[in-house]
Motif scaffolding. Structure first.
Motif, PDB file in Angstrom:
ATOM      1  N   SER A  64       0.902  -1.163   0.125  1.00  0.00           N
ATOM      2  CA  SER A  64       0.068  -0.036  -0.076  1.00  0.00           C
ATOM      3  C   SER A  64       0.888   1.125   0.103  1.00  0.00           C
ATOM      4  O   SER A  64       0.245   2.397  -0.237  1.00  0.00           O
ATOM      5  CB  SER A  64      -0.919   0.025   1.236  1.00  0.00           C
ATOM      6  N   LEU A  65       2.051   1.134   0.439  1.00  0.00           N
ATOM      7  CA  LEU A  65       3.049   2.223   0.336  1.00  0.00           C
ATOM      8  C   LEU A  65       3.646   2.678  -0.893  1.00  0.00           C
ATOM      9  O   LEU A  65       4.272   3.637  -1.111  1.00  0.00           O
ATOM     10  CB  LEU A  65       4.041   2.319   1.485  1.00  0.00           C
ATOM     11  N   GLN A  86      -3.454   3.385   0.364  1.00  0.00           N
ATOM     12  CA  GLN A  86      -3.151   3.838   1.728  1.00  0.00           C
ATOM     13  C   GLN A  86      -4.794   4.075   2.586  1.00  0.00           C
ATOM     14  O   GLN A  86      -5.014   3.827   3.531  1.00  0.00           O
ATOM     15  CB  GLN A  86      -2.418   5.064   2.211  1.00  0.00           C
TER      16      GLN A  86
END
Length: 520
Positions: A64-65, A86
């Motif tokens: 997700s980063l 995110q």
């Protein structure tokens, strides 16, 4: 039938929680009844792919980063920024991305809304290749994203315009909806449609519905065009000789204008046949400088034809507004500078820009896919910046000419009607009783004059609007415009008879009026 792409991005806590196979999700959701899109978005997050891979289906987990890039097919891609991932990740650090392909026929359109807001947001058109991209991140509905999600549809230059839309359910029990543009922006490059949207849903690109022509109809239209253009070349050449003889017998400004228009039309039909047959002689994948020159010649001839057609209308307007008293210094020279100078300037600029070359037209044929036809014209490979030049010179300019001459034609009809009823204001005092008793002044001759003037003023080009809505319209447009040289010849013969009749009769105000309208 082109397949439809549906891309779904979801958060999955564990793949062990998935239930059912992904291949069955679509059919089961459609059979369940209304709102199958919601069912599909929910179940595709927990399904299990069967086997190693599925056609048009991607199932992967991403951090997700980081940004996510998914390509379920070679023609469709999606870019998801890390900010969207995110927001949808929940309490986990990974996001499951699922991409699948669906047929666009499952999306049923609802009747149009009556509200102005709904009509503004709603868009009509054909789904480009049947491709629909659906994006979802986890169990959270994402809207107003700070960084838009980019959905990319590759194309092979077979369409010029497209609009990015998303699927909006109408809220009814039948599961219908409509395509809306809210929150999406469209960017078109030479090879892709790029949709930038700030929310998640089913997305697609709508293109304007175009009337497709099968190969059989294309061959019939080609034969009509070739035969009509060949006849036009012969008859425009004869008409040019007739106008030269008429000008030597009685020099008139209108006759000189007819000579220029006939010469431009002769070049147009001649260049068209040369462009068609030269490409036919070349190899399909071969291009040459000769084709470039022929494309320039065809474009120049088209512009010259419309320029002199507009000048014919302008001259007729001056005749009607100045009561047939046109006395300008070097009048014909000024018209020639416009009629021949404007096409030469535009063609020279386009030639320097490298616009001309081989143009490829795709035809619809069920037996032979990807059937194409070629002509020396504006190259199909020229950059996008030249599309504006092509639109202005081949669409906007002819449309303005036809519109202007249509107004002039309406003024001519009004004047003729005024003369016939005795309410006209052309000329000085007129013996209307004598005019009405003239056997030559009747509705039939008026109709012939109006019909002849309509061809001189290029009004048959207005049939081009019918080519977008019906196949018969294409045939009508092809027949009338390929035979323009024949109609010009008939008009020149009528002028010859009128000139001979005028030499054997006395003039009065009425005869001068109608004769000027005939010659113009």
């Amino acid at each position: 039938m082109w397949i439809t792409l549906s891309l779904v991005t979801v958060v999955c806590f564990s793949t062990s929680q998935a239930g059912g196979f992904c291949e069955n999700v679509l059919s089961e959701c459609v059979e369940s009844g209304a709102s199958w899109t919601r069912c599909y978005e929910d179940r595709i997050a927990t399904c299990r792919p069967r086997g190693r891979s599925m056609p048009g289906f991607k199932h992967l987990t991403v951090d997700s980063l980081q940004e996510a890039n998914v390509s379920p097919t070679f023609q469709h891609r999606v870019h998801i920024p890390s900010s969207a991932l995110q927001r949808s990740r929940g309490n986990v650090s990974e996001v499951l991305v699922v991409a699948s392909v669906i047929n666009s026929t499952y999306f049923k359109l609802s009747p149009p809304r009556r509200s102005r807001l709904g009509q503004f947001r709603r868009r009509e058109g054909v789904v480009f290749r049947g491709s629909v991209l659906s994006v979802r991140a986890g169990n959270v509905i994402l809207r107003d994203l700070p960084q838009p999600i980019k959905l990319i549809f590759s194309h092979d230059k077979e369409v010029e315009n497209g609009t990015c839309v998303f699927w909006q359910e109408s809220g009814t029990e039948d599961g219908t909806g409509y395509w809306s543009i809210e929150g999406c922006e469209t960017t078109k490059t030479a090879e892709e449609f790029i949709c930038s949207c700030n929310h998640l849903s089913f997305f697609a690109v709508l293109v304007n519905p175009q009337l497709s022509v099968s190969k059989s109809h294309a061959e019939e239209l080609s034969y009509i065009t070739y035969i009509g253009s060949a006849l036009s070349i012969v008859f425009t050449f004869i008409s040019l000789i007739i106008y030269i003889c008429l000008h030597r017998r009685r020099p008139e400004k209108a006759t000189r204008l007819h000579m220029q228009l006939t010469g431009a039309m002769l070049c147009l039909h001649l260049s068209f046949l040369l462009c068609c047959f030269w490409v036919w002689l070349l190899n399909e994948n071969e291009d040459s400088s000769v084709c470039l020159v022929l494309g320039l010649f065809l474009h120049w001839s088209l512009l010259a034809t419309f320029s002199w057609t507009a000048l014919e209308g302008f001259h007729l307007y001056l005749l009607l507004s100045r009561v047939f008293n046109i006395d300008f210094r070097r009048y014909l020279l000024k018209l020639s500078l416009v009629g021949w100078g404007f096409p030469t300037l535009v063609a020279a600029i386009c030639g320097i820009s490298g616009v001309y070359g081989k143009y490829t037209l795709r035809l619809r044929d069920s037996k032979i896919p990807n059937t194409t036809a070629h002509i020396c014209w504006m190259s199909s490979e020229f950059p996008q910046k030249h599309l504006l030049v092509s639109y202005i010179t081949t669409v906007a300019f002819p449309s303005l000419v036809v519109l202007f001459n249509a107004c002039i034609m309406g003024l001519v009809v009004f004047k003729l009607y005024g003369i016939r009823t005795g309410t006209g204001s052309i000329g000085n005092r007129v013996d209307w009783k004598k005019i009405k008793n003239d056997k030559g002044w009747n509705l039939w001759k008026d109709s012939v004059k109006v019909l002849g003037l309509s061809f001189v003023l290029g009004l048959p080009w207005g049939f081009s609007s019918t080519t977008y809505i019906s196949l018969p319209g294409i045939y009508v447009f092809t027949i009338f415009n390929s035979l323009q040289g024949v109609f010009i010849f008939l008009w020149s013969v009528a002028l010859t008879r009128r000139s001979h009749s005028d030499n054997n009769s006395s003039y009065n105000c009425h005869k001068k009026t109608t004769a000027s309208l005939n010659s113009s």
